[in-house]
Enzyme design. Sequence first.
Site, PDB file in Angstrom:
ATOM      1  N   GLU A   1       0.846  -1.193   0.000  1.00  0.00           N
ATOM      2  CA  GLU A   1       0.000   0.000   0.000  1.00  0.00           C
ATOM      3  C   GLU A   1       0.877   1.236   0.000  1.00  0.00           C
ATOM      4  O   GLU A   1       1.221   1.752  -1.046  1.00  0.00           O
ATOM      5  CB  GLU A   1      -0.933  -0.040   1.216  1.00  0.00           C
ATOM      6  CG  GLU A   1      -2.053   0.975   1.170  1.00  0.00           C
ATOM      7  CD  GLU A   1      -3.133   0.678   2.195  1.00  0.00           C
ATOM      8  OE1 GLU A   1      -4.007   1.536   2.355  1.00  0.00           O
ATOM      9  OE2 GLU A   1      -3.109  -0.388   2.828  1.00  0.00           O
TER      10      GLU A   1
ATOM     11  N   GLU B   1      -2.268   0.429  13.506  1.00  0.00           N
ATOM     12  CA  GLU B   1      -3.394   0.850  12.674  1.00  0.00           C
ATOM     13  C   GLU B   1      -4.721   0.652  13.407  1.00  0.00           C
ATOM     14  O   GLU B   1      -5.679   1.384  13.171  1.00  0.00           O
ATOM     15  CB  GLU B   1      -3.391   0.039  11.383  1.00  0.00           C
ATOM     16  CG  GLU B   1      -4.514   0.364  10.414  1.00  0.00           C
ATOM     17  CD  GLU B   1      -4.413  -0.466   9.154  1.00  0.00           C
ATOM     18  OE1 GLU B   1      -5.005  -0.057   8.133  1.00  0.00           O
ATOM     19  OE2 GLU B   1      -3.743  -1.528   9.183  1.00  0.00           O
TER      20      GLU B   1
END
Length: 887
Positions: free
Chosen positions: A479, A746
Amino acid sequence: MNEKNIYAPYDLRCQYVREPLGLDSKRPLFSWVLKHDDMGQFQTAYQVIVSDDPELIERGQGNMWDSGVVQSGDTANVVYNGKELKSRTRYYWRVRWWDKNGDVSPYSEVAVFETAFLDQSDWRAKWIGNGSDQVFEAQSDGFKPQQNYQMRYGSLFRKEFIAKKPVKSARIYISGLGYYELHINGCRVGDRVLDPGQTDYKKTVLYSTYDVTGFLREGANAIGVMLGNGRYIANYGYGAPCLIAQLHIDYVDGTDDVVVTDDTWKVGDSPIRENGIYYGETYDARLEIDGWDMPGLDDSNWDNAVLVDAPGGRLTSQVMPPIKVCKVMQPVKMTNPAPGVYIFDFGQIFTGWVRIKVEGERGQVVRLRYSELMGDDGMLNFNVNRTAEATDTYILKGQGVEVFEPHFTYHGFRYVEVTGYPGTPALDCMEGRFVHTAVEPVGSFACSNDLINNIHKNIIYSQLCNLMSIPTDCPQRDERMGWMGDAQLTAEEAIYNFDMAAFYAKYLNDIKDSQKEDGSIPDVVPHYWSIYPADPAWGTAYITIAWEMYRYYGDTAILKEHYDSMKKWVEFLSSQEVDGLVNYVHYGEWCTPGSIPPKHTPREITSAFYYYHDVLILSEIAGIIGKYDDQKRLREKADKIREAFNKKYYNSERHFYGNNDQTSNTLGLQLGITPEGEEKAVVENLVKHVVEQADYHFDTGIIGTKYILDTLSDYGYVDAAYKMMTQESYPSFGYMIREGATTLWERWEKLTGSGMNSQNHIMFGTVDAWLYKDLAGIKLGKPGWEEVIIKPVIPKGLKHAAASTKTIRGVIKSAWAIEDGEFTLEVAIPVNSKAKVYIPELWENKSLSIEGKEGPIEGFGVKDTVECGRKYYLVELGSGNYCIKLK
């Protein structure tokens, strides 16, 4: 005049950079910092001079620009207003200032800036490539279904040339897409890595300028360039890697030469084979060619480079700080969990790669695999990487001790698995290379609570790991994109800790490049993933970051530059209105405890909130730059949105927003949304949730987390905010640390399986601003730090806190301590700033004293004030260093 009291300006910057090499701005911005022995000093006037002749500037003459005596307090973002600048020219500038007494300082030391190419027509070089159609495939990302990534093997380019005479100076202007490494005469040029910065290459291509005077010699010379993929790949809509370079040589006798990329350059296979950001890098040392970057090589069997189509983007000088190896990390432990498998633990998650020393037979293959996690079996857990192979492979040439580090990839990791190593590696056979955009650290924070200090440290690491020419979400998996939600939420925190001005100026251009004709912008910028339109809580990055540039750096030029595009974004939002609000949403209150999408908060409330936010802030911006009709219209629009917001989300009988959750009530208390006089009742509902339902834990996602601590402190619930920050049970920042986190997760949960479980995300790092603003008490008063507010909160259980941040006007410091019944507050205010200092009235019938450099200050004005139920002494101070005591 007493010349000892007023000093020459220092820390001179142009376009936010010290002595930039290669500007392409025709009207650059100047700034400087002031020093004065007297307290309470400020600038009343300045004079800037600019010259293209070093002898003239030394004599105090500006043949390009002499501003004259300008009656102004501005020390930042002073716009060049002289003669037209020329390309490839070195300019010299100085500044002096007048203080409040009318005394003038000496001129500053001479500062330098150098222009690059001010017009695209200055480019004589052509884009070249290797002409090969050979590709390899790597696994695609897991976010959007698509074919595997198709990428090219690395290439070597070279060009020999003759420097006919003694060289006076030489500059090379170069961009290699995706990434390049420049060599001249056998030497690596510069310390940049992963250059140039990421952009949408169809709109903007960044080039770098190097002073290569010391690399050239009279006679034969050679340029060598390695080229790798980076983001410049077919899957993102681009072609094969390509190169443009233009070398200008100025001789001592006044003549010059130019060497440009064209089809006379030679191209050959590189020892860098497979390479990619997610893939890693394979380096076959057997393919190394001694002297490939030196003159005299027989390159008759090399192919000629081919001319290729330009990427399409405007060639723009890269002014922001480059990516560099900023720190060397040492492993703290090595284990051997299986035969031939060695695990190196660096004790800290960071970004970059390792440099390894190895000795073995020719053809021996050593593999390095990277991960943030170790499994219970002692082997690495690669789940966090998803499909990112994150593997570097080195094939030995068999010539004694060999040293390898990759060139065109990076990883997020704490652990490295080594296989294929000949013999048994020693702990010191490798070192970590911490790689990120080399932003200057400007902030520091510490307090008496070690948990808070560790949270701050983890935030700093996460922030740096996610500055990779764009503000990324994470550095380890498939990502690493410029998610604008993360970017906008963390902007204030980043500014307190680092000099972000040039970085954000570049990123705002990236956002502008991404905008469609209808005004929409994507969630991810650059839009390598084409996700349009942005969730309003992500798209707000355009206005939010521009606004923070104005607030913290006083930059009105950037507001003017981007106003029309920001207005188009707001107009796009308005086109999506339903019942006066914007309701479409992609993510909403992302990553609340126990959930990825919003769990308790209405999904669309964040979109409605940021619609109001963007319209309101744009109205402020319009007023600042003189768009008064727009200001009036936008303000009226904001009032209607506020009314619609309250109609839909506010329970006026029970005084809560949304579902009476932490985020909804917190958002309702921002920007004057709550009906006047009802704020206290809403806050009480918020606090009740924090205390009774969450037991002083966060029940927010990334958006509510940004605002909740400030909100609690602003309304007098400091102890509640402090308890939330010092929890060690789930969900909390302390829980992350208790479970071994060295960066921010996260998710609030400890997750080690596949899916969304990055161990290094910055989006929750927004709370770091609270440490500076509230625990230490350094708050922005007026834009550009014209006014500073020092207002520390004193939660129960905290004995001291201290912070400093180097602003556009100089260093601001606030340090308080309570010891033996005495409260001490040390404050530093830079010249040209004023401060409102709030001293908490901790005890009854206590004496207040203020000391400056020369001793006690008599007759200072003190006001008693009560804010949100807390009593303060308010003192207004000018610049200087102060020690305030309450005892």
